[in-house]
Design a protein around this motif. Structure first.
Motif, PDB file in Angstrom:
ATOM      1  N   ALA A  32      57.406   7.201  93.463  1.00  0.00           N
ATOM      2  CA  ALA A  32      58.684   7.765  93.016  1.00  0.00           C
ATOM      3  C   ALA A  32      58.755   9.262  93.316  1.00  0.00           C
ATOM      4  O   ALA A  32      59.823   9.781  93.655  1.00  0.00           O
ATOM      5  CB  ALA A  32      58.886   7.507  91.533  1.00  0.00           C
ATOM      6  N   THR A  34      57.451  10.753  95.878  1.00  0.00           N
ATOM      7  CA  THR A  34      57.765  10.920  97.292  1.00  0.00           C
ATOM      8  C   THR A  34      59.224  10.612  97.575  1.00  0.00           C
ATOM      9  O   THR A  34      59.808  11.184  98.490  1.00  0.00           O
ATOM     10  CB  THR A  34      56.889  10.032  98.192  1.00  0.00           C
ATOM     11  OG1 THR A  34      57.118   8.659  97.867  1.00  0.00           O
ATOM     12  CG2 THR A  34      55.423  10.377  98.043  1.00  0.00           C
ATOM     13  N   ARG A  35      59.837   9.716  96.818  1.00  0.00           N
ATOM     14  CA  ARG A  35      61.234   9.365  97.029  1.00  0.00           C
ATOM     15  C   ARG A  35      62.169  10.425  96.453  1.00  0.00           C
ATOM     16  O   ARG A  35      63.197  10.725  97.034  1.00  0.00           O
ATOM     17  CB  ARG A  35      61.591   8.011  96.401  1.00  0.00           C
ATOM     18  CG  ARG A  35      60.750   6.851  96.896  1.00  0.00           C
ATOM     19  CD  ARG A  35      60.675   6.726  98.374  1.00  0.00           C
ATOM     20  NE  ARG A  35      61.893   6.178  98.937  1.00  0.00           N
ATOM     21  CZ  ARG A  35      62.170   6.193 100.227  1.00  0.00           C
ATOM     22  NH1 ARG A  35      61.323   6.708 101.078  1.00  0.00           N
ATOM     23  NH2 ARG A  35      63.272   5.691 100.674  1.00  0.00           N
ATOM     24  N   THR A  36      61.827  10.989  95.285  1.00  0.00           N
ATOM     25  CA  THR A  36      62.740  11.909  94.609  1.00  0.00           C
ATOM     26  C   THR A  36      62.416  13.368  94.883  1.00  0.00           C
ATOM     27  O   THR A  36      63.269  14.225  94.698  1.00  0.00           O
ATOM     28  CB  THR A  36      62.698  11.688  93.094  1.00  0.00           C
ATOM     29  OG1 THR A  36      61.381  11.948  92.608  1.00  0.00           O
ATOM     30  CG2 THR A  36      63.120  10.275  92.736  1.00  0.00           C
ATOM     31  N   ARG A  72      57.320  -1.903  93.238  1.00  0.00           N
ATOM     32  CA  ARG A  72      57.778  -0.853  94.135  1.00  0.00           C
ATOM     33  C   ARG A  72      59.233  -1.065  94.532  1.00  0.00           C
ATOM     34  O   ARG A  72      60.007  -0.110  94.641  1.00  0.00           O
ATOM     35  CB  ARG A  72      56.883  -0.811  95.369  1.00  0.00           C
ATOM     36  CG  ARG A  72      57.194   0.317  96.287  1.00  0.00           C
ATOM     37  CD  ARG A  72      56.207   0.370  97.418  1.00  0.00           C
ATOM     38  NE  ARG A  72      56.755   1.216  98.470  1.00  0.00           N
ATOM     39  CZ  ARG A  72      56.071   1.691  99.455  1.00  0.00           C
ATOM     40  NH1 ARG A  72      54.800   1.385  99.574  1.00  0.00           N
ATOM     41  NH2 ARG A  72      56.626   2.434 100.366  1.00  0.00           N
ATOM     42  N   PHE A  76      62.172   1.540  93.885  1.00  0.00           N
ATOM     43  CA  PHE A  76      63.053   2.020  94.944  1.00  0.00           C
ATOM     44  C   PHE A  76      64.513   1.906  94.516  1.00  0.00           C
ATOM     45  O   PHE A  76      65.298   2.841  94.678  1.00  0.00           O
ATOM     46  CB  PHE A  76      62.813   1.225  96.237  1.00  0.00           C
ATOM     47  CG  PHE A  76      63.692   1.671  97.370  1.00  0.00           C
ATOM     48  CD1 PHE A  76      63.359   2.786  98.105  1.00  0.00           C
ATOM     49  CD2 PHE A  76      64.846   0.981  97.689  1.00  0.00           C
ATOM     50  CE1 PHE A  76      64.158   3.217  99.148  1.00  0.00           C
ATOM     51  CE2 PHE A  76      65.656   1.405  98.718  1.00  0.00           C
ATOM     52  CZ  PHE A  76      65.311   2.526  99.456  1.00  0.00           C
ATOM     53  N   ALA A  79      65.316   4.507  91.952  1.00  0.00           N
ATOM     54  CA  ALA A  79      65.467   5.834  92.552  1.00  0.00           C
ATOM     55  C   ALA A  79      66.834   5.973  93.207  1.00  0.00           C
ATOM     56  O   ALA A  79      67.483   7.019  93.097  1.00  0.00           O
ATOM     57  CB  ALA A  79      64.359   6.084  93.581  1.00  0.00           C
TER      58      ALA A  79
END
Length: 171
Positions: A32, A34-36, A72, A76, A79
């Motif tokens: 999370a 790395t995504r946000t 995951r 995703f 997010a």
């Protein structure tokens, strides 16, 4: 997601959820993040992931060792939902209407005419990127808004700056 109508967890489901939490929480938090690109937002996303996982835990048929992919995918989606505008007030404002309704002087100054017609030298994608950048949006957010890659937005802004500079110098 309506949490009021959610069924309470059974003891077996609570134990399974606790076991999944102990196995995968740190990995989900890293994913999370790395995504946000923001640790506080990543924590919110992971919290929402665990809430969604608790509701849909009966759907998980595989053993707990292979549940990370399922978690995951939930993270995703959480997010994506985190950054989805909640209302019209969160969307970027379109200032073209405000400028059109503004009373303009009968004979504008030469610089004002240059500024008004300067955007005509840009292509439609370049003009859209420049307008959003003028509102203070980051390149990543502009890319999400326009459905393009960050690199494409960066190229649009750079080429529009070159065109505007050339237009101003030709003036």
């Amino acid at each position: 997601m309506d949490r009021i109508d959610a069924q309470p967890l059974t003891a077996a489901s609570a134990d399974r959820l606790d076991r999944l939490f102990r196995l995968y929480n740190a990995r989900l938090l890293g994913f999370a993040a790395t995504r946000t690109r923001d640790f506080a937002t990543a924590e919110d996303v992971v919290s929402e992931t665990w809430l969604r996982a608790a509701v849909s835990l009966p759907q998980l048929r595989a053993d707990d060792a292979h549940a990370y992919g399922w978690l995951r995918s939930i993270a995703f989606r959480a997010a994506v939902d985190q950054y989805r505008p909640r209302s019209a007030s969160e969307k970027p404002e379109d200032w073209t209407d405000a400028m059109a309704s503004r009373v303009l002087p009968a004979v504008p100054a030469a610089e004002a005419v240059t500024d008004v017609f300067a955007l005509d030298v840009l292509s439609v994608p370049q003009c859209a990127a420049v307008k959003l950048a003028a509102q203070g949006m980051s390149k990543s957010r502009i890319a999400r808004q326009l459905g393009k890659s960050r690199q494409a937005v960066q190229q649009n802004l750079a080429s529009s700056a070159r065109r505007l500079r050339a237009y101003a110098l030709a003036g």
